[in-house]
Design an enzyme around this catalytic site. Structure first.
Site, PDB file in Angstrom:
ATOM      1  N   GLN A 102       1.116  -1.257   0.142  1.00 13.42           N
ATOM      2  CA  GLN A 102       0.040  -0.049   0.080  1.00 13.42           C
ATOM      3  C   GLN A 102       1.011   1.123   0.019  1.00 13.42           C
ATOM      4  O   GLN A 102       2.098   1.354   0.621  1.00 13.42           O
ATOM      5  CB  GLN A 102      -0.841  -0.108   1.208  1.00 13.42           C
ATOM      6  CG  GLN A 102      -1.175   1.427   1.895  1.00 13.42           C
ATOM      7  CD  GLN A 102      -2.611   1.905   1.281  1.00 13.42           C
ATOM      8  OE1 GLN A 102      -3.300   1.311   0.776  1.00 13.42           O
ATOM      9  NE2 GLN A 102      -2.470   3.599   1.156  1.00 13.42           N
ATOM     10  N   THR A 103       0.666   2.248  -0.947  1.00  8.64           N
ATOM     11  CA  THR A 103       1.527   3.455  -0.747  1.00  8.64           C
ATOM     12  C   THR A 103       0.306   4.521  -1.390  1.00  8.64           C
ATOM     13  O   THR A 103      -0.324   4.273  -2.253  1.00  8.64           O
ATOM     14  CB  THR A 103       2.861   3.366  -1.713  1.00  8.64           C
ATOM     15  OG1 THR A 103       3.239   4.540  -1.667  1.00  8.64           O
ATOM     16  CG2 THR A 103       2.411   3.065  -3.106  1.00  8.64           C
ATOM     17  N   ARG A 104       0.766   5.849  -0.780  1.00  9.05           N
ATOM     18  CA  ARG A 104       0.164   6.980  -1.447  1.00  9.05           C
ATOM     19  C   ARG A 104       1.373   7.993  -1.594  1.00  9.05           C
ATOM     20  O   ARG A 104       0.985   9.235  -1.639  1.00  9.05           O
ATOM     21  CB  ARG A 104      -0.915   7.403  -0.374  1.00  9.05           C
ATOM     22  CG  ARG A 104      -0.399   7.849   0.958  1.00  9.05           C
ATOM     23  CD  ARG A 104      -1.479   8.492   1.883  1.00  9.05           C
ATOM     24  NE  ARG A 104      -0.826   9.805   2.353  1.00  9.05           N
ATOM     25  CZ  ARG A 104      -0.232   9.879   3.383  1.00  9.05           C
ATOM     26  NH1 ARG A 104       0.276   8.623   4.141  1.00  9.05           N
ATOM     27  NH2 ARG A 104       0.210  10.950   3.811  1.00  9.05           N
ATOM     28  N   HIS A 163      11.138   4.785  -3.711  1.00  8.65           N
ATOM     29  CA  HIS A 163      12.445   5.118  -3.960  1.00  8.65           C
ATOM     30  C   HIS A 163      13.277   3.813  -3.617  1.00  8.65           C
ATOM     31  O   HIS A 163      12.370   2.697  -3.530  1.00  8.65           O
ATOM     32  CB  HIS A 163      13.106   6.295  -3.068  1.00  8.65           C
ATOM     33  CG  HIS A 163      12.329   7.423  -3.302  1.00  8.65           C
ATOM     34  ND1 HIS A 163      12.727   8.417  -4.432  1.00  8.65           N
ATOM     35  CD2 HIS A 163      11.451   8.147  -2.449  1.00  8.65           C
ATOM     36  CE1 HIS A 163      11.749   9.366  -4.391  1.00  8.65           C
ATOM     37  NE2 HIS A 163      11.012   9.209  -3.271  1.00  8.65           N
ATOM     38  N   HIS A 205      12.153   1.454  -0.801  1.00  6.91           N
ATOM     39  CA  HIS A 205      10.847   0.775  -0.920  1.00  6.91           C
ATOM     40  C   HIS A 205      11.222  -0.488  -1.591  1.00  6.91           C
ATOM     41  O   HIS A 205      10.588  -1.569  -1.572  1.00  6.91           O
ATOM     42  CB  HIS A 205      10.002   1.732  -1.453  1.00  6.91           C
ATOM     43  CG  HIS A 205       9.754   2.950  -0.711  1.00  6.91           C
ATOM     44  ND1 HIS A 205      10.251   4.473  -1.075  1.00  6.91           N
ATOM     45  CD2 HIS A 205       8.603   3.137   0.414  1.00  6.91           C
ATOM     46  CE1 HIS A 205       9.810   5.071  -0.125  1.00  6.91           C
ATOM     47  NE2 HIS A 205       8.952   4.559   0.732  1.00  6.91           N
ATOM     48  N   GLY A 225       2.798  -0.597   7.135  1.00  2.00           N
ATOM     49  CA  GLY A 225       3.814   0.312   7.689  1.00  2.00           C
ATOM     50  C   GLY A 225       3.728   0.820   9.072  1.00  2.00           C
ATOM     51  O   GLY A 225       2.641   0.600   9.885  1.00  2.00           O
ATOM     52  N   ARG A 226       4.789   1.541   9.255  1.00  4.15           N
ATOM     53  CA  ARG A 226       4.927   2.040  10.656  1.00  4.15           C
ATOM     54  C   ARG A 226       3.942   3.358  10.631  1.00  4.15           C
ATOM     55  O   ARG A 226       4.087   4.133   9.620  1.00  4.15           O
ATOM     56  CB  ARG A 226       6.273   2.578  10.937  1.00  4.15           C
ATOM     57  CG  ARG A 226       6.628   3.153  12.378  1.00  4.15           C
ATOM     58  CD  ARG A 226       8.128   3.567  12.516  1.00  4.15           C
ATOM     59  NE  ARG A 226       8.219   3.705  13.969  1.00  4.15           N
ATOM     60  CZ  ARG A 226       8.175   5.180  14.178  1.00  4.15           C
ATOM     61  NH1 ARG A 226       7.615   6.229  13.312  1.00  4.15           N
ATOM     62  NH2 ARG A 226       8.350   5.817  15.372  1.00  4.15           N
ATOM     63  N   ASP A 227       3.118   3.328  11.420  1.00  7.68           N
ATOM     64  CA  ASP A 227       2.047   4.502  11.670  1.00  7.68           C
ATOM     65  C   ASP A 227       1.429   4.521  10.122  1.00  7.68           C
ATOM     66  O   ASP A 227       1.125   5.307   9.506  1.00  7.68           O
ATOM     67  CB  ASP A 227       2.822   5.802  11.761  1.00  7.68           C
ATOM     68  CG  ASP A 227       1.609   6.975  12.080  1.00  7.68           C
ATOM     69  OD1 ASP A 227       0.412   6.667  12.582  1.00  7.68           O
ATOM     70  OD2 ASP A 227       1.811   8.181  11.916  1.00  7.68           O
ATOM     71  N   HIS A 228       0.821   3.288   9.893  1.00  9.07           N
ATOM     72  CA  HIS A 228      -0.026   2.985   8.524  1.00  9.07           C
ATOM     73  C   HIS A 228      -1.055   3.830   8.495  1.00  9.07           C
ATOM     74  O   HIS A 228      -2.137   3.908   9.512  1.00  9.07           O
ATOM     75  CB  HIS A 228      -0.307   1.376   8.669  1.00  9.07           C
ATOM     76  CG  HIS A 228      -0.854   1.092   7.257  1.00  9.07           C
ATOM     77  ND1 HIS A 228      -0.361   0.455   6.211  1.00  9.07           N
ATOM     78  CD2 HIS A 228      -2.289   1.068   6.826  1.00  9.07           C
ATOM     79  CE1 HIS A 228      -1.093   0.268   5.329  1.00  9.07           C
ATOM     80  NE2 HIS A 228      -2.276   0.585   5.675  1.00  9.07           N
ATOM     81  N   ALA A 229      -1.415   4.468   7.522  1.00  8.87           N
ATOM     82  CA  ALA A 229      -2.431   5.643   7.150  1.00  8.87           C
ATOM     83  C   ALA A 229      -2.606   6.569   8.440  1.00  8.87           C
ATOM     84  O   ALA A 229      -4.050   6.706   8.534  1.00  8.87           O
ATOM     85  CB  ALA A 229      -3.618   4.795   6.859  1.00  8.87           C
ATOM     86  N   VAL A 266     -10.723  43.056 -13.947  1.00  9.73           N
ATOM     87  CA  VAL A 266     -11.229  41.637 -13.620  1.00  9.73           C
ATOM     88  C   VAL A 266     -12.804  42.177 -13.371  1.00  9.73           C
ATOM     89  O   VAL A 266     -13.524  41.405 -13.826  1.00  9.73           O
ATOM     90  CB  VAL A 266     -10.789  41.306 -12.073  1.00  9.73           C
ATOM     91  CG1 VAL A 266     -11.580  40.233 -11.417  1.00  9.73           C
ATOM     92  CG2 VAL A 266      -9.274  40.796 -12.217  1.00  9.73           C
ATOM     93  N   ALA A 320      -9.943  44.384  -2.353  1.00 10.17           N
ATOM     94  CA  ALA A 320     -10.130  43.460  -1.313  1.00 10.17           C
ATOM     95  C   ALA A 320     -10.334  43.744   0.349  1.00 10.17           C
ATOM     96  O   ALA A 320      -9.598  43.521   1.068  1.00 10.17           O
ATOM     97  CB  ALA A 320      -8.915  42.266  -1.526  1.00 10.17           C
TER      98      ALA A 320
END
Length: 574
Positions: free
Chosen positions: A198-200, A204, A207, A292-296, A437, A479
């Site tokens: 799983q990856t987001r 490298h 991995h 993974g470590r601290d997955h998601a 504008v 503004a």
């Protein structure tokens, strides 16, 4: 043979409903319709193709309550994340949604009918309880909790769905395997043991080494299964990431790895999410899953502490290992040994061994500044992809947003800055003056607070798109309101840097030097809603730069802005 799906049967609704598809399509045209948003579409796609097996629709209240309370559907099957069709009351009333009703589910992107839901129930969830039980805390620093309270509808609609058509994708079509297609692919290759990764994020060398080691230790092959639906805000776009994965794939030995894309809307739910991810990968035919470590994990909570412990996700999946029927592979922290030119797990090293690492922060810094990224860290073909998507600072787009009273000098500064940046070259420059504008983009708007805010929102949107394209944007509206300036900053900063310049020339001086007589007309009541006369101006309290043309001049103000941009690395040194 691939791992059996969760619950024993793959709920491939696209295949199940194929004989009735034409009949369902005709029926859908006659029914009230709900237009689904991006997250709901991600969920529906994985319901339809069996990725969420054993689900056959959006959770009714019994299933929802069971999942929130103890990770169980009403039939006893393990499931850890609520999959709910959230709607507001107005939509429910307009569409006549009630138990027994059939309602068409439609894609917001192209108005295609995708499915029909037969409504079991309509219920109002306890969102505070859902946040605490599913995500561990009712803390809006968590992106899923913030979504739950501020974006999701107040009611949930449960019911099974009939499939009319699959979602239409136009990117990486050959890599978008359904669970059934991926299982067939594994069968063709003769793979019986598959380690899913799983990856987001980009991958490298470390991995690659991690996944190769995991596969070899288990006499298995690798499924690189990145999420290409909704991920954490600020993550690298999936187009860049997929190009990275494609560049990396030939580096695996002897066809060891396959790349498949997962259209999942992540919740960043830590332990609960890891269980969910394991179920999804099991449905796609994987036998092993790297957790993974601290997955998601979503990062820090509002007290500055991590939402989840580093190994909570691994422990959660291990707890249900037998029931999941998928083996957990703990993520090993890999480090580079320069003396032997190899990667090894950190926990296997002898004391005193020389190592090298590059953190994510350091990598982003090297990409931003154009500094070398060594081959021991990442392959040249991967770095090439990342550099294309992340040019150095002096090639990145940015927005300079000038605000101040009419005749404060902001337009003159904007024009002069436009000339200066064009003279230097290196990127295109776009000038968005307030009057321009107003005439070209916002001609139908008046000067009420709502209309002024809409005008600034439009400027922010245009500036953000130009910034994303690598341009230097100079915007100079009045503004007057802090809320709209903040919106413009947040919109632009999704894609590049934003600098607020307060042209603080006093109102009295602006009025005294007004050769066009506009202030005089406003004082006589000939112009209504004029900022500084009969309409307020909220002076910025956190401007990046403040200039005052009563005390200075245009040339000096422009030079100050240029120095600010140069100090930020956005311009070549003067």
């Amino acid at each position: 043979m691939a791992n059996p799906p969760h619950g024993g049967v793959l709920k491939d609704l696209i295949a199940r409903d194929a004989p009735r598809r034409k009949e369902l399509a005709v029926e859908a045209e006659k029914l009230p319709a709900i237009v689904l948003n991006e997250r709901q579409l991600c969920d529906l796609e994985l319901i339809l193709n069996g990725g969420f097996s054993p689900l056959e629709g959006f959770m009714n209240q019994k299933d929802y309550d069971g999942v929130v309370d103890n990770n169980r559907l009403a039939d006893g099957n393990l499931f850890s994340i609520p999959i709910c069709l959230d709607l507001d009351k107005a939509t429910i009333d307009e569409s006549g949604i009630k138990p027994g009703a059939r309602v068409t589910l439609r894609d917001f992107r192209d108005d295609r009918n995708l499915a029909i839901i037969t409504v079991d129930d309509v219920y109002q969830p306890d969102k505070h309880k859902e946040a605490k039980e599913v995500f561990g805390a009712d803390d809006e620093a968590h992106p899923a909790v913030k979504y739950l309270h501020h974006t999701a509808g107040e009611y949930y609609v449960g019911g099974k769905v009939d499939a009319i058509d699959r979602l239409m994708h136009y990117d990486y079509v050959a890599l978008r395997y359904s669970p059934a297609e991926l299982r067939l692919h594994f069968d063709k290759l003769g793979w019986s043991r598959v380690v899913a990764f799983q990856t987001r994020n980009p991958m490298h060398r470390a991995h690659r080494e991690l996944t190769v080691r995991a596969a070899r230790a288990r006499q298995a092959n690798v499924l690189i299964h990145p999420v290409v639906g909704l991920t954490k805000p600020g993550d690298i776009d999936h187009f860049t990431r997929v190009r990275v994965y494609q560049a990396l794939l030939p580096r695996y030995p002897n066809g060891m790895a396959v790349l498949g894309l997962l259209p999942l809307a992540m919740r960043m739910g830590g332990p609960r999410e890891a269980i969910w991810h394991a179920i999804i990968r099991k449905n796609h035919g994987a036998t092993h899953f790297i957790v993974g470590r601290d997955h998601a994990g979503p990062g820090k909570n509002s007290q500055g502490q991590d939402f989840y412990g580093p190994y909570d996700a691994q422990d959660a999946v291990e707890k249900y290992r037998d029931e999941l029927g998928i083996e957990v592979v703990p993520f090993q922290q890999m480090t580079y040994l320069p003396d032997t030119d190899e990667y090894k797990p950190k926990d296997e090293l002898e004391k005193g061994i020389r190592t090298s690492d590059i953190s994510g922060t350091e990598l982003r810094s090297r990409l931003r500044t154009g500094r070398e990224i060594p081959e021991w860290f990442s392959y040249p073909e991967v770095v090439r992809v990342l550099r294309e998507s992340h040019p150095p600072r002096n090639k990145q787009g940015f927005t300079v947003f000038l605000t101040g009273y009419q005749n404060s000098g902001k337009d003159a500064i904007a024009r002069a800055l436009n000339v200066t940046l064009n003279q230097q070259g290196g990127r295109s420059v776009s000038l968005l003056l307030g009057e321009t504008v107003r005439s070209e983009l916002s001609s139908e708007l008046g000067f009420s607070k709502d209309d002024r805010n809409k005008n600034i929102m439009r400027i922010g949107f245009v500036a953000s798109e130009l910034t994303r394209a690598g341009a230097a944007v100079i915007a100079a509206p009045i503004a007057p309101f802090e809320s709209s300036r903040r919106y413009a900053r947040e919109t632009v900063e999704k894609f590049g840097s934003f600098y607020l310049v307060h042209v603080s020339t006093p109102l009295e001086y602006c009025e005294k030097t007004d050769r066009r007589g506009i202030y005089a007309k406003a004082r006589r009541g000939e112009i209504k809603g004029f900022t500084g006369v009969d309409d307020p101006y909220e002076a910025p309290t956190k401007a990046d730069l403040v200039v005052n043309l009563e005390q200075s001049n245009v040339r000096t103000a422009v030079h100050q802005i240029v120095l600010l941009l140069e100090a930020e690395g956005l311009l070549d040194q003067l």
